[in-house]
Design a protein around this motif. Structure first.
Motif, PDB file in Angstrom:
ATOM      1  N   VAL A 195      -7.646 -14.562   0.736  1.00 53.97           N
ATOM      2  CA  VAL A 195      -6.673 -14.905  -0.761  1.00 53.97           C
ATOM      3  C   VAL A 195      -7.540 -13.856  -2.225  1.00 53.97           C
ATOM      4  O   VAL A 195      -6.729 -12.497  -2.696  1.00 53.97           O
ATOM      5  CB  VAL A 195      -6.724 -16.253  -1.683  1.00 53.97           C
ATOM      6  N   ILE A 196      -9.050 -13.511  -1.649  1.00 56.51           N
ATOM      7  CA  ILE A 196      -9.674 -12.798  -2.801  1.00 56.51           C
ATOM      8  C   ILE A 196      -9.239 -10.699  -2.592  1.00 56.51           C
ATOM      9  O   ILE A 196      -8.378 -10.036  -3.530  1.00 56.51           O
ATOM     10  CB  ILE A 196     -10.804 -12.142  -2.477  1.00 56.51           C
ATOM     11  N   GLU A 197      -8.800 -10.831  -1.033  1.00 61.24           N
ATOM     12  CA  GLU A 197      -8.406  -9.196  -0.980  1.00 61.24           C
ATOM     13  C   GLU A 197      -7.023  -9.259  -1.306  1.00 61.24           C
ATOM     14  O   GLU A 197      -6.903  -7.907  -1.471  1.00 61.24           O
ATOM     15  CB  GLU A 197      -8.616  -9.241   0.833  1.00 61.24           C
ATOM     16  N   ALA A 198      -6.751 -10.697  -1.291  1.00 60.08           N
ATOM     17  CA  ALA A 198      -5.001  -9.519  -1.482  1.00 60.08           C
ATOM     18  C   ALA A 198      -4.786  -9.748  -3.100  1.00 60.08           C
ATOM     19  O   ALA A 198      -3.654  -8.647  -3.772  1.00 60.08           O
ATOM     20  CB  ALA A 198      -4.002 -11.251  -1.480  1.00 60.08           C
ATOM     21  N   LEU A 199      -5.345 -10.292  -3.627  1.00 56.28           N
ATOM     22  CA  LEU A 199      -5.869 -10.151  -5.354  1.00 56.28           C
ATOM     23  C   LEU A 199      -6.111  -8.513  -5.576  1.00 56.28           C
ATOM     24  O   LEU A 199      -5.578  -8.122  -6.650  1.00 56.28           O
ATOM     25  CB  LEU A 199      -6.661 -11.399  -5.929  1.00 56.28           C
ATOM     26  N   LYS A 200      -6.957  -8.028  -4.405  1.00 54.83           N
ATOM     27  CA  LYS A 200      -6.903  -6.794  -4.759  1.00 54.83           C
ATOM     28  C   LYS A 200      -5.953  -5.336  -4.401  1.00 54.83           C
ATOM     29  O   LYS A 200      -6.549  -4.629  -4.599  1.00 54.83           O
ATOM     30  CB  LYS A 200      -8.188  -6.772  -4.119  1.00 54.83           C
ATOM     31  N   GLU A 201      -5.331  -6.338  -4.002  1.00 61.76           N
ATOM     32  CA  GLU A 201      -3.944  -5.489  -4.130  1.00 61.76           C
ATOM     33  C   GLU A 201      -3.154  -5.078  -5.048  1.00 61.76           C
ATOM     34  O   GLU A 201      -2.094  -4.059  -4.826  1.00 61.76           O
ATOM     35  CB  GLU A 201      -3.415  -5.848  -2.283  1.00 61.76           C
ATOM     36  N   ILE A 202      -2.934  -6.306  -5.689  1.00 59.99           N
ATOM     37  CA  ILE A 202      -2.503  -5.729  -7.131  1.00 59.99           C
ATOM     38  C   ILE A 202      -2.874  -4.751  -8.093  1.00 59.99           C
ATOM     39  O   ILE A 202      -3.983  -5.114  -8.522  1.00 59.99           O
ATOM     40  CB  ILE A 202      -2.239  -7.264  -7.575  1.00 59.99           C
ATOM     41  N   TYR A 203      -2.594  -4.137  -8.355  1.00 59.85           N
ATOM     42  CA  TYR A 203      -2.627  -3.064 -10.152  1.00 59.85           C
ATOM     43  C   TYR A 203      -2.037  -3.101 -11.173  1.00 59.85           C
ATOM     44  O   TYR A 203      -0.837  -3.784 -10.839  1.00 59.85           O
ATOM     45  CB  TYR A 203      -2.272  -2.052  -9.309  1.00 59.85           C
ATOM     46  N   ASP A 204      -2.942  -3.424 -11.916  1.00 62.54           N
ATOM     47  CA  ASP A 204      -2.306  -3.368 -12.954  1.00 62.54           C
ATOM     48  C   ASP A 204      -1.531  -2.353 -13.439  1.00 62.54           C
ATOM     49  O   ASP A 204      -2.261  -0.964 -13.316  1.00 62.54           O
ATOM     50  CB  ASP A 204      -3.476  -3.297 -14.517  1.00 62.54           C
TER      51      ASP A 204
END
Length: 154
Positions: free
Chosen positions: A61-70
């Motif tokens: 889940v953390i890795e998936a969140l790290k794929e989302i960029y502002d």
């Protein structure tokens, strides 16, 4: 007080070694008491639950969140400090608490939906909820050192 004191100096070739200490009589032996760490050290390592920090599902889940960029800042939302909490249950329900840089952020409507979609697509996650909060407000101190370095703040 006119008496004169003299210090006698004697030169010697060697000094006799002092006698070694000896214990006379019966020697009492003590049985070693049980080591209090014995049980602890004998335990086998216990695996981390999948939904706990360090567990496979949580880390996915953390890795998936790290794929989302502002879209305005070239840093992922996790390192940017927008993710305040991640909880994953044994049943595969993921709950993400997050914020945005400001309430007037242009992605205020789309970002939580993207987070929910990305987290929900992680294998092992059945459902995902995103809780958007404004308290405590985001500030640049919440960014990771990697993000600060990327933005030239270190």
């Amino acid at each position: 007080m006119d008496e004169e004191r003299k210090i006698a100096v004697e030169e010697v070739e060697s000094v006799e070694a002092p006698p070694k200490a000896r214990v006379e009589g019966p020697v009492e032996t003590f049985e070693r008491k049980r080591d209090y760490l014995e049980g602890f050290l004998a335990q086998k390592p216990q695996g981390v639950a999948a939904g706990e920090p360090g567990g496979a599902l949580y880390e996915s889940v953390i890795e998936a969140l790290k794929e989302i960029y502002d879209p305005e800042i070239p840093v992922n939302i996790y390192d940017l400090g927008l993710i305040y909490g991640v909880e994953v249950t044994d049943g595969g329900h993921a709950s993400v608490t997050m914020t945005l840089t400001t309430p007037h952020c242009p992605v205020a409507e789309s970002m939580p939906a993207e987070v929910e979609l990305r987290v929900g697509s992680v294998p092992g996650v059945g459902t995902a909820d995103v809780n958007l909060v404004w308290d405590p407000p985001w500030d640049p101190q919440k960014m990771s050192d990697d993000a600060k370095l990327e933005l030239g703040m270190l």
